[in-house]
Scaffold this motif. Structure first.
Motif, PDB file in Angstrom:
ATOM      1  N   UNK A  19       0.804  -1.239  -0.113  1.00 61.03           N
ATOM      2  CA  UNK A  19       0.085  -0.066   0.068  1.00 61.03           C
ATOM      3  C   UNK A  19       0.874   1.208   0.068  1.00 61.03           C
ATOM      4  N   UNK A  20       2.029   1.389   0.868  1.00 62.55           N
ATOM      5  CA  UNK A  20       3.072   2.307   0.810  1.00 62.55           C
ATOM      6  C   UNK A  20       3.369   2.468  -0.598  1.00 62.55           C
ATOM      7  N   UNK A  32      10.455   6.531  -4.868  1.00 57.33           N
ATOM      8  CA  UNK A  32      10.999   7.154  -3.634  1.00 57.33           C
ATOM      9  C   UNK A  32      10.863   6.000  -2.515  1.00 57.33           C
ATOM     10  N   UNK A  33      10.188   5.053  -2.511  1.00 61.68           N
ATOM     11  CA  UNK A  33      10.185   4.129  -1.326  1.00 61.68           C
ATOM     12  C   UNK A  33      11.487   3.230  -1.335  1.00 61.68           C
ATOM     13  N   UNK A  66      -3.655   3.252   8.271  1.00 63.33           N
ATOM     14  CA  UNK A  66      -3.078   4.718   8.801  1.00 63.33           C
ATOM     15  C   UNK A  66      -1.923   4.489   9.678  1.00 63.33           C
ATOM     16  N   UNK A  67      -0.741   5.090   9.270  1.00 67.09           N
ATOM     17  CA  UNK A  67       0.534   5.029  10.096  1.00 67.09           C
ATOM     18  C   UNK A  67       0.668   6.320  10.849  1.00 67.09           C
ATOM     19  N   UNK A  86      -3.768   5.534   3.662  1.00 65.12           N
ATOM     20  CA  UNK A  86      -4.054   4.944   2.431  1.00 65.12           C
ATOM     21  C   UNK A  86      -5.009   3.962   2.399  1.00 65.12           C
ATOM     22  N   UNK A  87      -6.003   4.120   1.544  1.00 68.49           N
ATOM     23  CA  UNK A  87      -6.968   3.345   0.910  1.00 68.49           C
ATOM     24  C   UNK A  87      -6.715   2.613  -0.555  1.00 68.49           C
TER      25      UNK A  87
END
Length: 157
Positions: A19-20, A32-33, A66-67, A86-87
């Motif tokens: 999801x990230x 970017x991750x 949700x972080x 994030x969804x």
């Protein structure tokens, strides 16, 4: 479809990372991750966790996260900072984001935070409208969103 909002476990991290990565693509930063699942597990589930994580789970899979983490404001004291909500794209518009945000605001309230803050890109109109609809204060540019302590219960109940 029903959704359950709960605190994450280590087993949720592979889907969390996916999801990230999906968010990075949406935010036009696909490369970017740099974090991996091992680092997410180490940082979130060790003796001194650097973040907290809620997941939104349907009968099929985790569809949102949700972080968050805590920071400290010299003017206000303890603040819960929502790093990412994030969804997954196929599940947006079903109320899962609102349920995740409610869990975040409840956590902020239970942890005696004075503020809950986050940012949203200034071109992300669906998210901006979502945050305006709950009554968050929005700035310009990278929009800083804040829900004050006295608003938490009004929103998440």
């Amino acid at each position: 479809m029903n959704v359950t909002i709960r605190k994450a476990t280590k087993q949720d991290i592979p889907r969390t990372l996916a999801l990230i990565q999906e968010l990075a693509v949406y935010e036009r930063e696909p490369d970017a991750v740099v974090i991996d699942a091992d680092e997410l597990i180490k940082d979130g589930f060790g003796d001194n966790p650097a973040y907290g994580l809620f997941v939104a789970e349907t009968e099929k899979e985790i569809v949102g996260i949700a972080l968050y983490y805590f920071r400290y404001s010299t003017w206000n004291g303890k603040v819960l900072y929502l790093e990412d909500l994030i969804v997954t794209e196929s599940e947006r518009g079903k109320g899962y984001g609102r349920k995740l945000l409610n869990a975040i605001l409840q956590e902020a309230d239970e942890q005696d935070c004075r503020l809950c803050t986050w940012q949203v890109l200034d071109w992300n109109e669906p998210s901006i409208n979502f945050y305006k609809n709950i009554g968050a204060d929005l700035d310009e540019g990278w929009i800083n969103c804040t829900v004050k302590k006295n608003q938490f219960k009004q929103i998440y109940q």
